[in-house]
Motif scaffolding. Structure first.
Motif, PDB file in Angstrom:
ATOM      1  N   ALA A 167      -7.926  73.523 -10.902  1.00  0.00           N
ATOM      2  CA  ALA A 167      -6.988  73.388 -12.020  1.00  0.00           C
ATOM      3  C   ALA A 167      -5.771  74.289 -11.819  1.00  0.00           C
ATOM      4  N   CYS A 171      -3.537  72.835  -9.144  1.00  0.00           N
ATOM      5  CA  CYS A 171      -2.744  71.728  -9.685  1.00  0.00           C
ATOM      6  C   CYS A 171      -1.632  72.250 -10.594  1.00  0.00           C
ATOM      7  N   ARG A 189       1.038  69.465 -11.659  1.00  0.00           N
ATOM      8  CA  ARG A 189       0.240  68.256 -11.892  1.00  0.00           C
ATOM      9  C   ARG A 189      -0.673  68.520 -13.095  1.00  0.00           C
ATOM     10  N   SER A 218      -1.782  66.836 -15.692  1.00  0.00           N
ATOM     11  CA  SER A 218      -2.885  65.962 -16.089  1.00  0.00           C
ATOM     12  C   SER A 218      -4.157  66.308 -15.332  1.00  0.00           C
ATOM     13  N   TRP A 219      -4.011  66.618 -14.034  1.00  0.00           N
ATOM     14  CA  TRP A 219      -5.176  66.984 -13.225  1.00  0.00           C
ATOM     15  C   TRP A 219      -5.720  68.352 -13.625  1.00  0.00           C
ATOM     16  N   VAL A 249      -8.176  67.537 -16.236  1.00  0.00           N
ATOM     17  CA  VAL A 249      -9.363  66.893 -15.641  1.00  0.00           C
ATOM     18  C   VAL A 249     -10.296  67.929 -15.020  1.00  0.00           C
ATOM     19  N   PHE A 250      -9.745  68.837 -14.207  1.00  0.00           N
ATOM     20  CA  PHE A 250     -10.598  69.802 -13.507  1.00  0.00           C
ATOM     21  C   PHE A 250     -11.183  70.853 -14.452  1.00  0.00           C
TER      22      PHE A 250
END
Length: 219
Positions: free
Chosen positions: A189, A192, A197, A199-200, A203-204
């Motif tokens: 995270a 990213c 990034r 959005s990623w 996610v992470f």
């Protein structure tokens, strides 16, 4: 006497560790980086064969993994003491009567590792420690990538701060704790984040929270 010797040894390790960080303040070449990674990984591999003398957690990972992986029951609800097996419970632990406090991603991973080690306590221990070794290498790569982006002048020093930390080496590889599995997703995270990034990042962090719930705070 044994306590004093152990305390002195750990104190000496931390002293050498802090000295290494200080001495590495001006090292920036590839050879230094490879040396840090190589010695860190070698130390971690050796410690994987150390019996977890100061924690019972890895044994509980095994028996909880067997609840889901072998007995096909929900380890988030069913405690490992429901299926008493002397081979896999060589100790009495208050936590054996409790269901898993971890997230579902960890439970699925533990189930796979428990199946891999089924039939052998030694193979089970090594399977769980091997996962942390892989996570350790992944964390090293991510930390190096992050530091080269954000603080290239102190990349080697920052890498030592993680790779040679006695607390990480002993607690993760000797004792078999599962924290680096969570940390790997947090570092993904952060990596990213440095590349915008976002959005990623979410996610992470979410995946890390499915291992242990702490990363949800970072969301």
């Amino acid at each position: 006497a044994a306590c004093a010797l152990y305390t002195a040894a750990v104190t000496a390790l931390f002293g050498l560790y802090l000295a290494a960080i200080e001495l590495a303040s001006h090292l920036r070449d590839l050879k230094a980086t490879l040396t840090v990674i190589g010695l860190g990984v070698a130390s971690a591999m050796v410690l994987c064969f150390v019996y977890p003398y100061a924690a019972s957690d890895v044994f509980l990972y095994i028996v909880r993994g067997r609840v889901l992986g072998i007995y096909r029951q929900n380890s988030l609800i069913v405690p490992p003491s429901t299926f008493p097996t002397q081979t896999y419970l060589p100790f009495h632990s208050e936590w054996a009567n409790r269901a898993s406090p971890y997230g579902p991603l960890w439970e699925w991973t533990a189930a796979g590792l428990a199946r891999l080690g089924d039939g052998s306590l030694l193979r089970s221990l090594l399977a769980f420690k091997a996962l942390e070794l892989v996570c350790y290498v992944g964390c090293l790569v991510l930390i190096l990538a992050i530091l080269r982006t954000r603080a290239q002048s102190s990349a080697t020093r920052g890498l030592i701060a993680f790779a040679w930390n006695p607390l990480i080496l002993l607690e993760i590889h000797a004792m078999g704790h599962n924290d680096l599995y969570m940390v790997l997703f947090v570092l993904l995270a952060v990596w990213c984040w440095t590349r915008e990034r976002y959005s990623w990042v979410i996610v992470f962090l979410f995946l890390g929270g499915l291992v242990k719930y702490v990363p949800f705070v970072l969301l």
